[in-house]
Design a protein around this motif. Structure first.
Motif, PDB file in Angstrom:
ATOM      1  N   GLY A  84     -22.447  14.430 -10.011  1.00 23.62           N
ATOM      2  CA  GLY A  84     -21.593  15.416 -10.568  1.00 23.62           C
ATOM      3  C   GLY A  84     -21.574  16.805 -11.296  1.00 23.62           C
ATOM      4  N   LEU A  85     -22.528  17.715 -11.661  1.00 25.64           N
ATOM      5  CA  LEU A  85     -22.588  17.880 -12.558  1.00 25.64           C
ATOM      6  C   LEU A  85     -22.622  19.964 -11.906  1.00 25.64           C
ATOM      7  CD1 LEU A  85     -23.972  17.436 -16.017  1.00 25.64           C
ATOM      8  CD2 LEU A  85     -22.237  17.227 -15.240  1.00 25.64           C
ATOM      9  N   THR A  86     -23.462  19.749 -11.098  1.00 22.87           N
ATOM     10  CA  THR A  86     -23.060  20.753 -10.017  1.00 22.87           C
ATOM     11  C   THR A  86     -22.063  21.773 -10.038  1.00 22.87           C
ATOM     12  OG1 THR A  86     -23.747  19.373  -8.047  1.00 22.87           O
ATOM     13  CG2 THR A  86     -25.575  20.206  -9.074  1.00 22.87           C
ATOM     14  N   GLU A  87     -22.108  22.383  -9.329  1.00 21.42           N
ATOM     15  CA  GLU A  87     -21.047  23.446  -9.114  1.00 21.42           C
ATOM     16  C   GLU A  87     -21.092  23.540  -7.614  1.00 21.42           C
ATOM     17  OE1 GLU A  87     -20.829  27.126 -12.164  1.00 21.42           O
ATOM     18  OE2 GLU A  87     -20.513  25.352 -13.368  1.00 21.42           O
ATOM     19  N   ASP A  88     -19.490  23.645  -6.834  1.00 22.66           N
ATOM     20  CA  ASP A  88     -19.734  23.897  -5.532  1.00 22.66           C
ATOM     21  C   ASP A  88     -19.673  25.405  -5.808  1.00 22.66           C
ATOM     22  OD1 ASP A  88     -19.212  23.875  -2.869  1.00 22.66           O
ATOM     23  OD2 ASP A  88     -16.983  22.917  -3.009  1.00 22.66           O
ATOM     24  N   ASP A  89     -20.836  25.824  -4.364  1.00 26.26           N
ATOM     25  CA  ASP A  89     -20.845  27.311  -3.872  1.00 26.26           C
ATOM     26  C   ASP A  89     -20.786  27.351  -1.930  1.00 26.26           C
ATOM     27  OD1 ASP A  89     -23.236  26.231  -3.988  1.00 26.26           O
ATOM     28  OD2 ASP A  89     -23.878  27.817  -4.548  1.00 26.26           O
ATOM     29  N   GLY A  90     -20.406  26.589  -1.921  1.00 30.18           N
ATOM     30  CA  GLY A  90     -20.546  26.555   0.432  1.00 30.18           C
ATOM     31  C   GLY A  90     -21.486  26.053   0.129  1.00 30.18           C
ATOM     32  N   THR A  91     -23.307  25.596  -0.828  1.00 28.21           N
ATOM     33  CA  THR A  91     -23.911  25.037  -0.253  1.00 28.21           C
ATOM     34  C   THR A  91     -24.380  23.545   0.010  1.00 28.21           C
ATOM     35  OG1 THR A  91     -25.500  25.536  -2.077  1.00 28.21           O
ATOM     36  CG2 THR A  91     -24.957  27.680  -0.948  1.00 28.21           C
ATOM     37  N   PRO A  92     -25.245  22.603   0.410  1.00 28.67           N
ATOM     38  CA  PRO A  92     -25.015  21.367   0.418  1.00 28.67           C
ATOM     39  C   PRO A  92     -24.914  20.855  -1.285  1.00 28.67           C
ATOM     40  CG  PRO A  92     -25.976  22.310   2.660  1.00 28.67           C
ATOM     41  CD  PRO A  92     -25.845  23.207   1.423  1.00 28.67           C
TER      42      PRO A  92
END
Length: 169
Positions: A84-92
């Motif tokens: 859950g640490l990744t940030e949503d940037d529109g990529t999978p």
């Protein structure tokens, strides 16, 4: 003599922004529920005694050893695992968080087993102290063990993550 099956409990876990409905025995550790019931294998289990820090997750933003917490006690808590640490940037796959990017930039990992616990611990540490000194960075990671790196590049990663975090403000 026959033994009756252990009673199962319906538990709703809020993990990485999603709800997971699991059915677990009362004694199921949160680390095991995350790995086996939710399929989130990024949380590693090393010592199972809360000593190594490999299983560290964030519970309501605070670092917690998931091998010391029961799944049934995590109801209504917001749980963040390394996934859950990744940030949503529109990529999978999402965009790496500043801490994840810093580990990549500074070679803060080797075998990777302890890395998820370090990433979550440092994320919480930088939320409390966004501009640590080198000594404060060492204190921040003092509860996590690594057998491979010698900690130098992990400390560099903390300081680099702080720099990257400033760029996002």
């Amino acid at each position: 003599m026959t033994t009756s099956p252990e009673e199962l409990h319906d538990v709703r876990l809020h993990v990485n922004g999603s709800v997971h409905e699991v059915r677990v025995p009362a004694r199921r550790l949160l680390s095991d529920a995350l790995r086996h019931d939710c399929g989130l294998t990024g949380t590693h289990v090393g010592c199972e005694h809360g000593v190594c820090g490999a299983c560290t997750i964030l519970v309501d933003g605070k670092p917690m050893r998931s091998c010391l917490m029961l799944a049934v006690s995590a109801v209504d808590a917001e749980i963040t695992t390394v996934e859950g640490l990744t940030e949503d940037d529109g990529t999978p796959q999402g965009r790496l968080s500043p801490v994840q990017q810093a580990f990549s930039d500074c070679h803060g990992l080797q075998c990777g087993f302890c890395t998820p616990g370090f990433l979550t611990t440092i994320t919480a540490g930088l939320a409390e102290n966004p501009d640590p000194t080198e000594d404060e960075a060492r204190e921040m990671i003092a509860g996590n063990l690594c057998r491979c790196t010698g900690y130098q590049n992990i400390v560099k990663s903390v300081l680099r993550a702080a720099e990257l975090g400033k760029g996002e403000e």
